[in-house]
Scaffold this motif. Structure first.
Motif, PDB file in Angstrom:
ATOM      1  N   GLU A 269       0.848  -1.194   0.000  1.00  0.00           N
ATOM      2  CA  GLU A 269       0.000   0.000   0.000  1.00  0.00           C
ATOM      3  C   GLU A 269       0.870   1.226   0.000  1.00  0.00           C
ATOM      4  OE1 GLU A 269      -3.403  -1.132   3.016  1.00  0.00           O
ATOM      5  OE2 GLU A 269      -3.529   0.971   2.452  1.00  0.00           O
ATOM      6  N   ASN A 271       0.699   5.615  -1.229  1.00  0.00           N
ATOM      7  CA  ASN A 271       0.024   6.750  -1.857  1.00  0.00           C
ATOM      8  C   ASN A 271      -1.382   6.395  -2.319  1.00  0.00           C
ATOM      9  OD1 ASN A 271       2.397   8.130  -1.501  1.00  0.00           O
ATOM     10  ND2 ASN A 271       3.152   7.651  -3.554  1.00  0.00           N
ATOM     11  N   ASN A 272      -2.113   5.664  -1.461  1.00  0.00           N
ATOM     12  CA  ASN A 272      -3.488   5.256  -1.747  1.00  0.00           C
ATOM     13  C   ASN A 272      -3.608   4.194  -2.835  1.00  0.00           C
ATOM     14  OD1 ASN A 272      -4.882   6.770   0.209  1.00  0.00           O
ATOM     15  ND2 ASN A 272      -4.632   8.616  -1.047  1.00  0.00           N
ATOM     16  N   TRP A 273      -2.488   3.691  -3.348  1.00  0.00           N
ATOM     17  CA  TRP A 273      -2.547   2.542  -4.248  1.00  0.00           C
ATOM     18  C   TRP A 273      -2.453   1.257  -3.434  1.00  0.00           C
ATOM     19  CZ3 TRP A 273      -3.754   2.484  -9.289  1.00  0.00           C
ATOM     20  CH2 TRP A 273      -3.674   3.696  -9.992  1.00  0.00           C
ATOM     21  N   HIS A 300      -7.252   1.708  -6.029  1.00  0.00           N
ATOM     22  CA  HIS A 300      -6.831   3.050  -5.628  1.00  0.00           C
ATOM     23  C   HIS A 300      -7.903   3.658  -4.742  1.00  0.00           C
ATOM     24  CE1 HIS A 300      -5.730   7.297  -5.795  1.00  0.00           C
ATOM     25  NE2 HIS A 300      -4.526   6.868  -6.071  1.00  0.00           N
ATOM     26  N   ARG A 301      -7.469   4.219  -3.620  1.00  0.00           N
ATOM     27  CA  ARG A 301      -8.407   4.802  -2.669  1.00  0.00           C
ATOM     28  C   ARG A 301      -8.631   6.271  -2.988  1.00  0.00           C
ATOM     29  NH1 ARG A 301      -5.827   3.228   1.571  1.00  0.00           N
ATOM     30  NH2 ARG A 301      -6.932   1.314   1.970  1.00  0.00           N
ATOM     31  N   THR A 306     -13.038   2.984  -3.237  1.00  0.00           N
ATOM     32  CA  THR A 306     -11.850   2.265  -3.676  1.00  0.00           C
ATOM     33  C   THR A 306     -12.193   1.373  -4.866  1.00  0.00           C
ATOM     34  OG1 THR A 306     -11.146   2.204  -1.365  1.00  0.00           O
ATOM     35  CG2 THR A 306      -9.908   0.845  -2.917  1.00  0.00           C
TER      36      THR A 306
ATOM     37  N   LYS B  80      -3.761   6.474   9.246  1.00  0.00           N
ATOM     38  CA  LYS B  80      -4.875   5.728   8.648  1.00  0.00           C
ATOM     39  C   LYS B  80      -6.196   6.368   9.065  1.00  0.00           C
ATOM     40  CE  LYS B  80      -2.638   1.155   8.655  1.00  0.00           C
ATOM     41  NZ  LYS B  80      -2.443   0.872   7.234  1.00  0.00           N
ATOM     42  N   GLN B  84      -9.928   2.669   7.259  1.00  0.00           N
ATOM     43  CA  GLN B  84      -8.709   1.875   7.094  1.00  0.00           C
ATOM     44  C   GLN B  84      -8.322   1.168   8.379  1.00  0.00           C
ATOM     45  OE1 GLN B  84      -6.660   5.404   5.230  1.00  0.00           O
ATOM     46  NE2 GLN B  84      -5.394   3.786   4.399  1.00  0.00           N
TER      47      GLN B  84
END
Lengths: 404, 140
Positions: A269, A271-273, A300-301, A306, B80, B84
């Motif tokens: 995980e 950079n939001n990937w 990707h978030r 997502t 987070k 998350q």
């Protein structure tokens, strides 16, 4: 399953005992925690002739184009009681459709946890087989980005209970943590057209976890007992019998199998990937085919949303019955092997929406291409469909995942 | 210049509570031994990657009830967001790797636990710290 569960029952009783006697003073935190998880989901395909399954251990109620609420729906409850600083007990039970449209709660965890040192833990009782990266949280869909674990990989080994003992050793390695797990135990299974047992399963799993990254690999070898009970097996078995081929009969079904499972996977995980990938291989000497599978998921978030894409495939290495036989029986053996081959590939697009605290809504569309000489994860609805190659099938799934 | 600064400070003061930017601290009971806690170790503890302090002392953790302080704490410590954290934590809990922090029903309950129970660690807004507790770490 009708089999009694002496370990789980005994541990549940102990847990209840710890509950009653752990009445701590009011200004101290409680020693017992109860939590749960679940999914309510529906899935449908675009072909009336085939039923979609998310695993080999369940029947599905609705064929083809009807929305089926049983493929993904699950409810789980877990209680953990702390006996003292070194011992605690965990019991988890789930209800989800099993073979025979059976929803009877099934005990998935029931173990006594012993912390021998901060680094070393032993668990005795029922735990979960660590064959895959997500084996230990297979039913907790809330915890994963996807709607369900990729069936190509996760159907390679449907045995999930491990009755025995395991050991977890955790040490820091630089900024990461290394976890080594050793296990020994047995497992039983009731699938759609077979029942099975793993005995003397011995395995090791090594995992490395850091901030935003984890990787793991596992290897297990085991004795395998597998008894088919479908009509095609019985027919072929009778044919071998008529020809006096008792050797061939013994290769179809029985107690003398050996299997090896290997898997390796990683999660990353940044950079939001989100990237998740895993490879798994099943090697069996008789009764069922050997096969390997892998998947890659990238998501990707964007805030609460997502989106993700996934590709997964399973390929057969050797057929279920791979011995010479009478030429007259060759077409029948061929057909038999086709029904035991689940090779297929899936391309899926999905979206996870974190709609509220502890609740996620997911949608997924997928295109499944079944390999030649395979049935994939589908059971045909008609005799005509049983003899034709399976066409590409699209499946639409929607679900709500929650934890509490 | 001074007026601008004054306005800025007033604005900051007004915004601060709305923004949930109260200073957070990690505390333990004074009945705990002379323990120390680094930010790195605190993150490991709250992410379930460790159950002991650096010196090997086993500790238990306290969570506040769902709300801004809790969300703010996890964001500051682990980067987070609430979803998350729940997803990450649910996997650890339901796979039997860790027991979740003990969730207090209220800040008052958390304060009582943290003042009275040795080797229990929790987070509070700095203004909620009472006697009987020792501050281990500040999260500005």
């Amino acid at each position: 399953m009708k089999r009694p569960h002496p370990w789980p029952a005994r541990l549940a009783a102990l847990l209840a005992a710890s509950l009653c006697c752990a009445a701590a003073a009011a200004n101290e935190p409680p020693r017992f925690a109860l939590s749960g998880f679940g999914t309510v989901g529906v899935a449908r395909s675009d072909k009336d002739d085939y039923r979609f399954h998310s695993s080999s251990t369940q029947d599905s109620v609705s064929p083809g184009q009807n929305f089926d609420a049983t493929a993904d729906t699950v409810l789980g409850l877990q209680g953990t009681g702390q006996l003292n600083d070194q011992f605690d007990l965990t019991v988890q039970a789930i209800s989800r459709q099993a073979v025979g449209y059976n929803y009877t709660p099934h005990v998935t965890w029931a173990y006594l946890n012993y912390r021998a040192s901060p680094a070393l833990t032993f668990r005795v009782g029922r735990t979960t087989t660590p064959f895959f990266m997500f084996s230990d949280s297979l039913n907790v869909n809330y915890a994963t980005p996807w709607l369900r674990p990729p069936v190509e990989v996760y159907s390679l080994n449907p045995f999930s209970d491990l009755d025995g003992i395991d050991m977890l050793y955790r040490i820091p390695v630089g900024a990461m943590d290394l976890e080594v797990q050793g296990l020994f135990g047995n497992s039983t299974l009731k699938a759609r057209s077979a029942s099975g047992r793993l005995s003397n399963a011995t395995g090791i799993r090594v995992g490395l976890a850091g901030s935003g990254f984890s990787a793991q690999a596992g290897y297990t070898r085991t004795d395998l007992e597998l008894h088919w009970d479908d009509g095609l097996y019985q027919f072929l078995n009778n044919q071998f019998g008529l020809l006096g081929q008792t050797g061939a009969q013994a290769e179809l079904s029985g107690k003398r199998g050996h299997a090896r499972f290997f898997s390796a996977g990683l999660q990353w995980e940044k950079n939001n990937w989100i990237t998740v990938a895993e490879y798994a291989r099943r090697t069996v000497d008789r009764y069922i085919n050997s096969a390997h599978a892998w998947y890659l998921t990238v998501g990707h978030r964007f805030g609460n949303l997502t989106p993700y894409a996934m590709y997964s495939q399973q390929r057969q290495d050797t057929a279920a019955f791979a011995h010479d036989t009478a030429p007259a029986l060759a077409p029948l053996v061929d057909f038999y092997n086709t029904t035991r081959n689940t090779a297929q590939q899936t391309t899926a697009l999905g979206l996870r929406w974190d709609v509220a605290r502890n609740i996620a809504i997911k949608g997924q569309v997928e295109r499944i291409n079944v390999a030649p000489h395979s049935r994939g994860m589908f059971t045909p609805e008609s005799a005509a469909a049983a003899f034709k190659p399976v066409p590409p099938i699209h499946v639409l799934s929607l679900s709500v995942d929650f934890v509490f | 210049m001074q007026r601008t600064l004054f306005r800025f400070l007033t604005l900051a003061a007004l915004l601060a509570p709305l923004d949930g930017r109260a200073e957070l601290v990690l505390v333990t009971s004074q009945r705990s031994g002379p323990v120390e806690l680094s930010r790195e170790q605190a993150e490991k503890l709250y992410l379930g990657r460790s159950t002991t302090l650096a010196d090997g002392t086993p500790v238990k953790l306290v969570d506040l009830p769902n709300g801004n302080t809790r969300d703010d704490f996890y964001l500051k410590l682990t980067n987070k967001n609430p979803a998350q954290i729940v997803a990450y934590r649910s996997r650890l809990v339901f796979n039997g790797r860790t027991t979740p922090p003990l969730e207090a029903a209220s800040i008052a309950e958390a304060r009582q636990w943290l003042a009275d129970t040795p080797n229990l660690i929790g987070y509070l807004e700095r203004t909620d710290v009472t006697g009987g507790m020792r501050v281990l770490l500040r999260l500005p």
